[in-house]
Design a protein around this motif. Structure first.
Motif, PDB file in Angstrom:
ATOM      1  N   ALA A 163      10.064   5.614   1.030  1.00  0.00           N
ATOM      2  CA  ALA A 163      10.903   4.344   0.333  1.00  0.00           C
ATOM      3  C   ALA A 163      12.105   4.394   1.715  1.00  0.00           C
ATOM      4  O   ALA A 163      12.924   2.919   2.251  1.00  0.00           O
ATOM      5  N   TRP A 164      12.677   4.841   1.864  1.00  0.00           N
ATOM      6  CA  TRP A 164      14.432   5.200   2.716  1.00  0.00           C
ATOM      7  C   TRP A 164      13.160   5.002   4.015  1.00  0.00           C
ATOM      8  O   TRP A 164      13.817   3.497   4.999  1.00  0.00           O
ATOM      9  N   ALA A 216      11.408  14.503  -2.978  1.00  0.00           N
ATOM     10  CA  ALA A 216      11.520  14.476  -2.285  1.00  0.00           C
ATOM     11  C   ALA A 216      10.688  13.064  -0.952  1.00  0.00           C
ATOM     12  O   ALA A 216      11.288  11.868  -0.721  1.00  0.00           O
ATOM     13  N   PHE A 217       9.761  13.498  -1.208  1.00  0.00           N
ATOM     14  CA  PHE A 217       8.657  12.601   0.252  1.00  0.00           C
ATOM     15  C   PHE A 217       8.873  10.700  -0.292  1.00  0.00           C
ATOM     16  O   PHE A 217       9.035  10.191   0.688  1.00  0.00           O
ATOM     17  N   PRO A 218       8.334  10.526  -1.895  1.00  0.00           N
ATOM     18  CA  PRO A 218       8.896   9.382  -1.536  1.00  0.00           C
ATOM     19  C   PRO A 218      10.058   8.619  -1.495  1.00  0.00           C
ATOM     20  O   PRO A 218      10.498   7.894  -1.191  1.00  0.00           O
ATOM     21  N   LEU A 219      11.059   9.739  -1.876  1.00  0.00           N
ATOM     22  CA  LEU A 219      11.758   9.212  -1.443  1.00  0.00           C
ATOM     23  C   LEU A 219      12.768   8.551  -0.642  1.00  0.00           C
ATOM     24  O   LEU A 219      12.964   7.934   0.691  1.00  0.00           O
ATOM     25  N   GLU A 274      12.465   0.743   8.341  1.00  0.00           N
ATOM     26  CA  GLU A 274      11.197  -0.415   9.102  1.00  0.00           C
ATOM     27  C   GLU A 274      11.450  -2.362   8.846  1.00  0.00           C
ATOM     28  O   GLU A 274      11.216  -2.313  10.251  1.00  0.00           O
ATOM     29  N   MET A 275      11.086  -2.413   7.581  1.00  0.00           N
ATOM     30  CA  MET A 275      11.500  -3.654   7.709  1.00  0.00           C
ATOM     31  C   MET A 275      12.182  -4.422   7.892  1.00  0.00           C
ATOM     32  O   MET A 275      12.071  -5.226   8.037  1.00  0.00           O
ATOM     33  N   ALA A 294       1.086  -1.288  -0.183  1.00  0.00           N
ATOM     34  CA  ALA A 294      -0.199   0.452  -0.225  1.00  0.00           C
ATOM     35  C   ALA A 294       0.618   1.166  -0.111  1.00  0.00           C
ATOM     36  O   ALA A 294       1.174   2.152  -0.920  1.00  0.00           O
ATOM     37  N   VAL A 295       2.041   1.375   0.815  1.00  0.00           N
ATOM     38  CA  VAL A 295       3.086   2.539   0.787  1.00  0.00           C
ATOM     39  C   VAL A 295       3.458   2.279  -0.591  1.00  0.00           C
ATOM     40  O   VAL A 295       3.320   3.606  -1.233  1.00  0.00           O
ATOM     41  N   ALA A 296       4.096   1.108  -1.052  1.00  0.00           N
ATOM     42  CA  ALA A 296       5.006   1.619  -2.479  1.00  0.00           C
ATOM     43  C   ALA A 296       4.071   1.829  -3.428  1.00  0.00           C
ATOM     44  O   ALA A 296       4.255   2.693  -4.467  1.00  0.00           O
TER      45      ALA A 296
END
Length: 132
Positions: free
Chosen positions: A51-52, A45-48, A57-58, A13-15
């Motif tokens: 994603a980080w 900048a927000f997706p980068l 967290e994973m 979902a986040v991806a």
């Protein structure tokens, strides 16, 4: 629902959200107008960053799964852990991942999530999987 399945559903979902946000940013950048380019770069900048954070967290969750599995094999009763004993054990042997993990559990039990995560991260950094 299985926690692992829930985590992966959240990742998907986040991806998807990050991809859509990235596409919006590219559309702004492609306008060629100064305001659109600046806005697009800001939005990009927000997706980068997202994603980080997601990757971090994973990775933390996977590492804690390994640490918790190894800790369970030691046969320690988590009900018998106290904050004072766990802190003393860490102070006596700061290189022990087991003691850091137990301190993290004690913090979690006390409701101090920030310190619990910090202790768990320390346990993960000191942990070396069997056979590695």
């Amino acid at each position: 629902m299985n926690p692992r399945l829930t985590a992966w559903l959240m990742v998907v979902a986040v991806a998807v959200y990050l991809v859509l946000l990235g596409q919006l940013a590219v559309r702004f950048i492609l306008t060629g107008e100064a305001v659109g380019v600046v806005l697009g770069m800001t939005i990009l900048a927000f997706p980068l960053i997202g994603a980080w954070i997601l990757w971090r967290e994973m990775r933390f969750g996977y590492r804690m799964q390994q640490v918790a599995g190894a800790w369970k094999e030691l046969g320690v009763d988590p009900a018998g852990l106290t904050y004072e004993e766990s802190l003393s054990a860490v102070e006596a042997d700061p290189d022990s991942w087991q003691h850091w993990f137990e301190l993290g559990l004690a913090y979690e039990h006390a409701g101090d999530r920030r310190r619990a995560r910090a202790a768990m991260r320390e346990a993960g950094a000191r942990f070396s999987p069997p056979g590695a």
